[in-house]
Design a protein around this motif. Sequence first.
Motif, short mmCIF file in Angstrom:
data_model
loop_
_atom_site.label_atom_id
_atom_site.label_comp_id
_atom_site.label_asym_id
_atom_site.label_seq_id
_atom_site.Cartn_x
_atom_site.Cartn_y
_atom_site.Cartn_z
N GLN A 169 -30.71 -7.96 30.28
CA GLN A 169 -31.20 -7.40 31.55
C GLN A 169 -32.55 -7.99 31.91
OE1 GLN A 169 -31.33 -3.11 31.46
NE2 GLN A 169 -32.28 -2.92 33.48
N ILE A 170 -33.40 -8.18 30.93
CA ILE A 170 -34.74 -8.74 31.16
C ILE A 170 -34.66 -10.21 31.54
CG2 ILE A 170 -36.90 -9.33 29.95
CD1 ILE A 170 -36.34 -6.56 28.40
N MET A 171 -33.81 -10.96 30.84
CA MET A 171 -33.63 -12.38 31.18
C MET A 171 -33.07 -12.54 32.59
SD MET A 171 -32.35 -14.30 27.69
CE MET A 171 -31.32 -13.00 27.00
N ALA A 172 -32.17 -11.64 32.99
CA ALA A 172 -31.59 -11.70 34.33
C ALA A 172 -32.66 -11.50 35.41
CB ALA A 172 -30.49 -10.66 34.48
N ALA A 173 -33.75 -10.82 35.04
CA ALA A 173 -34.86 -10.61 35.97
C ALA A 173 -35.87 -11.76 35.94
CB ALA A 173 -35.57 -9.29 35.65
N GLY A 174 -35.60 -12.78 35.12
CA GLY A 174 -36.46 -13.95 35.08
C GLY A 174 -37.60 -13.89 34.09
N LEU A 175 -37.57 -12.93 33.17
CA LEU A 175 -38.62 -12.78 32.17
C LEU A 175 -38.06 -13.10 30.78
CD1 LEU A 175 -40.09 -9.43 33.51
CD2 LEU A 175 -41.18 -11.67 33.68
N VAL A 176 -38.95 -13.41 29.85
CA VAL A 176 -38.55 -13.72 28.48
C VAL A 176 -38.76 -12.49 27.60
CG1 VAL A 176 -39.05 -15.11 26.44
CG2 VAL A 176 -39.05 -16.18 28.70
N PRO A 177 -37.69 -11.95 27.01
CA PRO A 177 -37.86 -10.76 26.16
C PRO A 177 -38.28 -11.11 24.74
CG PRO A 177 -35.54 -11.30 26.33
CD PRO A 177 -36.28 -12.32 27.16
N ILE A 178 -39.21 -10.33 24.21
CA ILE A 178 -39.47 -10.33 22.77
C ILE A 178 -38.67 -9.18 22.19
CG2 ILE A 178 -41.16 -10.08 20.93
CD1 ILE A 178 -43.32 -11.07 22.80
N LEU A 179 -37.65 -9.49 21.40
CA LEU A 179 -36.85 -8.48 20.73
C LEU A 179 -37.58 -8.11 19.43
CD1 LEU A 179 -33.30 -10.12 21.06
CD2 LEU A 179 -34.62 -8.90 22.80
N GLU A 180 -37.85 -6.82 19.24
CA GLU A 180 -38.64 -6.40 18.06
C GLU A 180 -37.88 -5.36 17.24
OE1 GLU A 180 -43.03 -4.71 16.69
OE2 GLU A 180 -42.45 -4.59 18.79
N PRO A 181 -37.01 -5.80 16.34
CA PRO A 181 -36.37 -4.87 15.40
C PRO A 181 -37.18 -4.83 14.10
CG PRO A 181 -35.20 -6.97 15.41
CD PRO A 181 -36.43 -7.15 16.26
N GLU A 182 -38.19 -3.98 14.07
CA GLU A 182 -39.10 -3.91 12.92
C GLU A 182 -38.41 -3.31 11.70
OE1 GLU A 182 -43.11 -1.37 11.60
OE2 GLU A 182 -42.66 -1.65 13.72
N VAL A 183 -38.60 -3.93 10.55
CA VAL A 183 -38.17 -3.34 9.29
C VAL A 183 -39.39 -2.68 8.64
CG1 VAL A 183 -37.18 -3.75 7.01
CG2 VAL A 183 -36.34 -5.06 8.98
N ASP A 184 -39.29 -1.40 8.37
CA ASP A 184 -40.39 -0.64 7.77
C ASP A 184 -40.82 -1.30 6.46
OD1 ASP A 184 -42.01 1.30 6.46
OD2 ASP A 184 -40.98 2.93 7.49
N ILE A 185 -42.11 -1.58 6.32
CA ILE A 185 -42.58 -2.26 5.10
C ILE A 185 -42.43 -1.39 3.87
CG2 ILE A 185 -44.21 -3.74 6.36
CD1 ILE A 185 -46.48 -1.94 5.21
N ASN A 186 -42.28 -0.08 4.07
CA ASN A 186 -42.13 0.84 2.94
C ASN A 186 -40.67 1.13 2.60
OD1 ASN A 186 -45.01 1.35 2.62
ND2 ASN A 186 -44.87 2.44 4.56
N SER A 187 -39.74 0.47 3.26
CA SER A 187 -38.33 0.70 2.99
C SER A 187 -37.98 0.28 1.56
CB SER A 187 -37.47 -0.09 3.98
OG SER A 187 -36.10 -0.04 3.60
N ALA A 188 -37.24 1.14 0.88
CA ALA A 188 -36.81 0.81 -0.49
C ALA A 188 -35.75 -0.28 -0.49
CB ALA A 188 -36.26 2.07 -1.15
N THR A 189 -35.16 -0.54 0.68
CA THR A 189 -34.12 -1.58 0.78
C THR A 189 -34.53 -2.64 1.80
OG1 THR A 189 -32.96 -0.16 2.38
CG2 THR A 189 -32.23 -0.06 0.09
N LYS A 190 -35.81 -2.97 1.81
CA LYS A 190 -36.35 -3.88 2.83
C LYS A 190 -35.66 -5.25 2.81
CE LYS A 190 -40.73 -5.79 4.61
NZ LYS A 190 -40.69 -7.22 4.25
N ALA A 191 -35.54 -5.86 1.64
CA ALA A 191 -34.94 -7.20 1.57
C ALA A 191 -33.48 -7.19 2.02
CB ALA A 191 -35.04 -7.75 0.14
N LYS A 192 -32.74 -6.18 1.62
CA LYS A 192 -31.33 -6.08 2.04
C LYS A 192 -31.23 -5.84 3.54
CE LYS A 192 -26.95 -3.78 1.02
NZ LYS A 192 -26.26 -2.69 0.26
N ALA A 193 -32.14 -5.01 4.08
CA ALA A 193 -32.15 -4.75 5.52
C ALA A 193 -32.44 -6.04 6.29
CB ALA A 193 -33.19 -3.69 5.85
N GLU A 194 -33.34 -6.85 5.75
CA GLU A 194 -33.66 -8.12 6.41
C GLU A 194 -32.47 -9.07 6.42
OE1 GLU A 194 -38.47 -7.93 5.48
OE2 GLU A 194 -37.15 -9.01 4.11
#
Length: 299
Positions: A169-194
């Motif tokens: 939707q953002i690209m269709a409006a002519g803008l560049v989106p930064i997609l930010e799916p943050e992985v919590d640094i305190n997650s016990a399964t951080k590497a697997k989530a990544e």
Amino acid sequence: MATEVQQAMLEKVKTNIGFIAALDQSGGSTPKALRLYGIDENQFSSDEEMFDLVHAMRTRIITCEAFDGDRVLGAILFENTLDREIEGKNSAVFLWENKHVVPFLKVDKGLESETDGVQLMKPIPGLDALLVKANKQNVFGTKMRSVIKSANPDGIKAIVEQQVSLGLQIMAAGLVPILEPEVDINSATKAKAEALLQDALLLALDQLSAEQEVMLKVTIPETANFYKALIAHPRVIKVVALSGGYSRDVANQKLTENTGMIASFSRALSEGLSAGMSDEDFNATLEYTIASIYKASST
């Protein structure tokens, strides 16, 4: 069709060395940002006063001599900042015209409660109107954050689907989106989530057309250079890293180990700054910070 200004911004983001300053604290995170800056909640009595104070903080950072377009590629703004001026100019216009820093706009409205190990974004009512407003003010791109708490395949799939859907939707409006799916640094399964996140993102990126380009903002991975496939993907302009709660020194060290990834730090950028500083001390502290983040982003 991109304007001449947008083309110049795109060229800068694609080719220049530097980092993106995250100056987009919103209503929920502003009191903490001000507290770290030395302004307690008893020093303001309304949201308007609070936003006046945080805009003064951001203005002091942006207008500081150390904050220069040679090292700072872009800056992410909160919508309230977009509605305000810096030295008589619209904030986004000032960034580009006076500092040669590319302006981005945070467009998300916060997070839903955790489901399937993730926090999706709340609905964004009026997004199309906000994108029109951003275009009129020469904003280059947007940013929107969601959070992954654990390595749940269904939750991570939902996160990526939501991010990409809004990105289209953002690209269709002519803008560049930064997609930010943050992985919590305190997650016990951080590497697997990544690992799950990268697989889901690569699958989604492969579906984009040659004209569609995004940026990605991710937590610095557990394994150095883990995201090299994302960095190399032809639909990805840049992969930027959030500090995620790490101290600036730790975030910089971790970032240094990841070739081709640059910083997009928020709290780590303002760390050590306070409202009571003299201009000389403020500039010296910010100069040290910007130099260190730039160096870490140059690997």
